[in-house]
Scaffold this motif. Structure first.
Motif, short mmCIF file in Angstrom:
data_model
loop_
_atom_site.label_atom_id
_atom_site.label_comp_id
_atom_site.label_asym_id
_atom_site.label_seq_id
_atom_site.Cartn_x
_atom_site.Cartn_y
_atom_site.Cartn_z
N GLN A 13 0.83 -1.20 0.00
CA GLN A 13 0.00 0.00 0.00
C GLN A 13 0.87 1.26 0.00
O GLN A 13 0.56 2.23 -0.67
CB GLN A 13 -0.92 0.01 1.23
CG GLN A 13 -2.02 -1.03 1.16
CD GLN A 13 -2.81 -1.09 2.46
OE1 GLN A 13 -2.28 -0.86 3.53
NE2 GLN A 13 -4.09 -1.43 2.34
N GLU A 14 1.97 1.23 0.74
CA GLU A 14 2.88 2.36 0.79
C GLU A 14 3.50 2.62 -0.58
O GLU A 14 3.62 3.76 -1.02
CB GLU A 14 3.98 2.11 1.83
CG GLU A 14 4.87 3.31 2.07
CD GLU A 14 5.91 3.04 3.16
OE1 GLU A 14 6.98 3.66 3.04
OE2 GLU A 14 5.64 2.26 4.07
N LYS A 15 3.89 1.55 -1.29
CA LYS A 15 4.45 1.69 -2.64
C LYS A 15 3.43 2.30 -3.59
O LYS A 15 3.75 3.16 -4.42
CB LYS A 15 4.93 0.34 -3.16
CG LYS A 15 6.21 -0.14 -2.53
CD LYS A 15 6.63 -1.47 -3.13
CE LYS A 15 7.92 -1.98 -2.50
NZ LYS A 15 8.32 -3.28 -3.05
N LYS A 16 2.16 1.87 -3.48
CA LYS A 16 1.10 2.40 -4.34
C LYS A 16 0.89 3.89 -4.07
O LYS A 16 0.71 4.69 -5.00
CB LYS A 16 -0.20 1.63 -4.13
CG LYS A 16 -0.20 0.26 -4.74
CD LYS A 16 -1.52 -0.43 -4.49
CE LYS A 16 -1.52 -1.84 -5.06
NZ LYS A 16 -2.78 -2.55 -4.82
N ILE A 17 0.90 4.28 -2.79
CA ILE A 17 0.70 5.68 -2.43
C ILE A 17 1.85 6.53 -2.96
O ILE A 17 1.64 7.61 -3.52
CB ILE A 17 0.56 5.83 -0.89
CG1 ILE A 17 -0.78 5.23 -0.44
CG2 ILE A 17 0.64 7.30 -0.48
CD1 ILE A 17 -0.93 5.12 1.06
N LYS A 18 3.10 6.06 -2.81
CA LYS A 18 4.26 6.79 -3.32
C LYS A 18 4.20 6.92 -4.84
O LYS A 18 4.49 7.97 -5.40
CB LYS A 18 5.56 6.09 -2.90
CG LYS A 18 5.93 6.32 -1.46
CD LYS A 18 7.27 5.69 -1.15
CE LYS A 18 7.67 5.94 0.30
NZ LYS A 18 8.95 5.32 0.63
N ARG A 19 3.84 5.83 -5.51
CA ARG A 19 3.74 5.85 -6.97
C ARG A 19 2.67 6.84 -7.42
O ARG A 19 2.88 7.64 -8.33
CB ARG A 19 3.43 4.43 -7.47
CG ARG A 19 3.70 4.26 -8.95
CD ARG A 19 3.52 2.81 -9.42
NE ARG A 19 4.33 1.87 -8.64
CZ ARG A 19 3.88 0.74 -8.10
NH1 ARG A 19 2.63 0.35 -8.29
NH2 ARG A 19 4.66 -0.05 -7.41
N LEU A 20 1.52 6.82 -6.76
CA LEU A 20 0.41 7.72 -7.10
C LEU A 20 0.80 9.18 -6.84
O LEU A 20 0.56 10.05 -7.68
CB LEU A 20 -0.84 7.35 -6.31
CG LEU A 20 -2.08 8.19 -6.60
CD1 LEU A 20 -2.51 8.02 -8.05
CD2 LEU A 20 -3.20 7.80 -5.66
N SER A 21 1.43 9.45 -5.70
CA SER A 21 1.84 10.83 -5.40
C SER A 21 2.92 11.31 -6.37
O SER A 21 2.93 12.48 -6.76
CB SER A 21 2.30 10.96 -3.95
OG SER A 21 3.43 10.18 -3.71
#
Length: 195
Positions: A13-21
């Protein structure tokens, strides 16, 4: 599963949030660069606008208002009058009223107020000093009595018929200031109508 475990973020989830941001930041940077480039093209090079949307056309010859992200461009195209482009905020008003000057009052204003009037829509009255029929240019010259401090030369590139003008005749010029050269004290008017 207790409440504390359900609130934690997993590594995926953290990787997805970083990628999205990261994607959102890249999009914001690209949009900012494009808008800045569009504003510079309009303001400095009189080109465009490429990213603004035309939302209003006036029945004055075809003046159009364009709206972009945080800016507005008005491309004046009056039949007789303004034929320039201005940029500002969304609150920029349609304005076809020129600032009125005599040749001498404009010379004094430029020197005393330290204003070059670049981009301003002016009406200047004076006497014709030179006529260049080949380049469709009228020249007005003001010589002051204070050792040249207030000297001013106006070069007006006409849209109207130049053949009807005579040397030393009074004239009223209506146009947009494209430049002012301090060195030789010459102000240039573009898209000028003369009466």
């Amino acid at each position: 599963m207790n409440k504390e475990e359900s609130k934690t973020i997993t590594i995926d989830q953290e990787k997805k949030i970083k990628r999205l941001s990261t994607i959102i930041m890249i999009i914001i940077i690209i949009i900012t660069l494009l808008v800045t480039a569009d504003i510079i093209l309009v303001a400095k090079f009189n080109k465009g606008p490429f990213l603004a949307i035309p939302l209003k056309t006036y029945n004055d010859g075809g003046t159009k208002e364009y709206y972009g992200l945080g800016y507005k461009v008005i491309k004046y195209n009056q039949k007789i009058g303004r034929k320039d482009m201005v940029i500002g905020s969304w609150f920029l008003k349609y304005n076809t009223t020129p600032k009125d000057f005599t040749l001498s009052s404009l010379a004094y204003s430029i020197i005393n107020d330290n204003t070059d009037y670049k981009g301003s829509f002016l009406r200047i009255t004076g006497t014709i000093s030179k006529i260049d029929k080949k380049n469709k240019t009228l020249t007005l010259i003001f010589k002051d009595e204070e050792k040249g401090k207030y000297d001013l030369t106006i070069k007006a590139h006409l849209l109207s018929d130049i053949n009807k003008f005579n040397l030393n005749a009074p004239v009223s010029l209506l146009g947009t200031v494209s430049s002012y050269e301090k060195k030789d004290k010459t102000l240039t008017l573009e898209n000028t109508f003369a009466e």
